[in-house]
Scaffold this motif. Structure first.
Motif, short mmCIF file in Angstrom:
data_model
loop_
_atom_site.label_atom_id
_atom_site.label_comp_id
_atom_site.label_asym_id
_atom_site.label_seq_id
_atom_site.Cartn_x
_atom_site.Cartn_y
_atom_site.Cartn_z
N LYS A 1 0.99 6.89 -6.70
CA LYS A 1 -0.21 7.69 -6.90
C LYS A 1 0.04 9.17 -6.59
O LYS A 1 -0.47 10.05 -7.27
N ASP A 2 0.84 9.45 -5.56
CA ASP A 2 1.14 10.83 -5.17
C ASP A 2 2.08 11.53 -6.15
O ASP A 2 2.22 12.75 -6.11
N ASP B 1 0.81 -1.22 0.00
CA ASP B 1 0.00 0.00 0.00
C ASP B 1 0.84 1.27 0.00
O ASP B 1 0.49 2.25 -0.66
N ALA B 2 1.93 1.28 0.74
CA ALA B 2 2.78 2.48 0.80
C ALA B 2 3.39 2.78 -0.57
O ALA B 2 3.47 3.94 -0.99
N LYS C 1 2.14 1.85 -3.51
CA LYS C 1 1.05 2.31 -4.37
C LYS C 1 0.76 3.79 -4.13
O LYS C 1 0.58 4.56 -5.06
N GLN C 2 0.76 4.17 -2.86
CA GLN C 2 0.49 5.57 -2.52
C GLN C 2 1.59 6.48 -3.05
O GLN C 2 1.32 7.58 -3.54
N ARG C 3 2.84 6.03 -2.97
CA ARG C 3 3.96 6.84 -3.47
C ARG C 3 3.83 7.08 -4.97
O ARG C 3 4.07 8.17 -5.46
#
Length: 158
Positions: free
Chosen positions: A96-97, A89-90, A92-94
């Motif tokens: 996405k951001d 998840d981390a 993916k968030q990186r």
């Protein structure tokens, strides 16, 4: 199994080490089979039929089959989906951001893992053709193809 962006390189190194001995054994067996087929073939075309195209589609330049060639994705969408499923998840968030233009930050290390793991340096023609069909302005170079895959992952996250 979940991977982080930094863990992909470690995972790739571990996978290469795991394939080293079985790959040699398979390559030796493939070489022997190709030699036997060539000896028994009644025409030159029969002798080369076991290799497909040297340097492409999962075969090296000496017609040895890569042991992981059957696991390579054959489309850009499949590659992006498979890689996205392995990210934690981390990570993916990186991704996405990041801005679309900022995806180049992932080219060196994550991109290298993608190029190596998907067979882009070893003649994965189907994946290359699929990614090139999505972006007409790129070359067949694995660096450019891996960037298209990273961009597709980014699009899936948005």
């Amino acid at each position: 199994m979940k991977f982080t962006l930094s863990g992909i390189c470690f995972a790739f190194t571990t996978a290469v080490a795991a394939y080293a001995i079985p790959a040699y054994a398979q390559d030796t067996a493939t070489q022997a089979a190709n030699a036997a087929n060539a000896a028994n073939a009644s025409s030159p075309s029969q002798a080369t039929a076991t290799c497909a195209t040297p340097g492409k589609n999962g075969y090296d330049k000496t017609c040895k089959r890569y042991p992981d060639a059957d696991t390579w994705p054959t489309s850009c969408d499949q590659a992006a989906t498979d890689i996205l499923a392995k990210l934690d998840d981390a990570s993916k968030q990186r991704v996405k951001d990041s801005s679309y233009e900022g995806l180049t930050q992932f080219h060196m290390y994550w991109g290298m893992g993608i190029r190596n793991d998907t067979g882009l340096w070893r003649g994965n023609v189907a994946l290359t053709d699929s990614c090139m069909a999505m972006r007409k302005d790129i070359s067949r170079h694995p660096d450019e193809i891996s960037m298209v895959i990273i961009q597709e992952i980014w699009k899936k996250l948005h």
